[in-house]
Design a protein around this motif. Structure first.
Motif, short mmCIF file in Angstrom:
data_model
loop_
_atom_site.label_atom_id
_atom_site.label_comp_id
_atom_site.label_asym_id
_atom_site.label_seq_id
_atom_site.Cartn_x
_atom_site.Cartn_y
_atom_site.Cartn_z
N TRP A 3 9.42 -4.21 5.95
CA TRP A 3 8.89 -4.51 7.99
C TRP A 3 7.17 -4.01 7.73
N PHE A 4 7.64 -2.60 7.92
CA PHE A 4 6.39 -1.60 7.79
C PHE A 4 5.28 -1.63 6.41
N LEU A 5 5.59 -1.80 5.58
CA LEU A 5 4.78 -2.40 5.06
C LEU A 5 4.18 -3.70 5.28
N ARG A 6 4.70 -4.23 5.11
CA ARG A 6 3.93 -6.09 5.93
C ARG A 6 3.06 -5.31 6.62
N CYS A 7 3.64 -4.66 7.65
CA CYS A 7 2.56 -4.59 8.95
C CYS A 7 1.75 -4.13 7.92
N PHE A 8 1.75 -2.62 7.60
CA PHE A 8 0.29 -2.43 7.25
C PHE A 8 -0.66 -2.63 6.03
N PHE A 9 0.30 -3.57 5.30
CA PHE A 9 -1.23 -4.14 4.75
C PHE A 9 -1.41 -5.38 5.27
#
Length: 110
Positions: A3-9
């Motif tokens: 989820w963090f990586l999805r939000c980041f990208f």
């Protein structure tokens, strides 16, 4: 972590689209003054950027199975930079469940 990586990208993609759109509305790319384009730090930054693009592409080439996909992503990354890289990451991140492992993204599936 997924989820963090999805939000980041998503933030990377949206911000790059926004700043690129803003810049293109204010000044065409080919209108960059020669004093900027020939500046040593501009040149060093371009080298740094494109080596980073090619480093990321090494992983993309590992992940992708067909030469068409590899060439397509290489062109996308070299022409669109972080826009293409963020899009690639989002495609990879949304292929795994939100509780997936980072290995599911980084490693090529058999």
């Amino acid at each position: 972590m997924i989820w963090f990586l999805r939000c980041f990208f998503i933030v990377v993609l949206v911000s790059m689209l926004a700043v690129t759109s803003w810049a293109s509305v204010n000044c065409a790319l080919w209108e960059i003054p020669g004093s900027v384009g020939g500046h040593p730090w501009f040149i060093a930054t371009l080298f740094d950027t494109y080596w980073a693009f090619l480093t990321f592409y090494c992983w993309v080439a590992y992940k992708e199975r067909t030469w068409l996909a590899r060439v397509g992503w290489l062109l996308g990354i070299l022409l669109l930079g972080n826009i293409a890289m963020a899009a690639y990451m989002l495609i990879q991140l949304f292929r795994v469940p939100a509780d997936g492992r980072i290995e599911d993204i980084l490693l090529r599936k058999a």
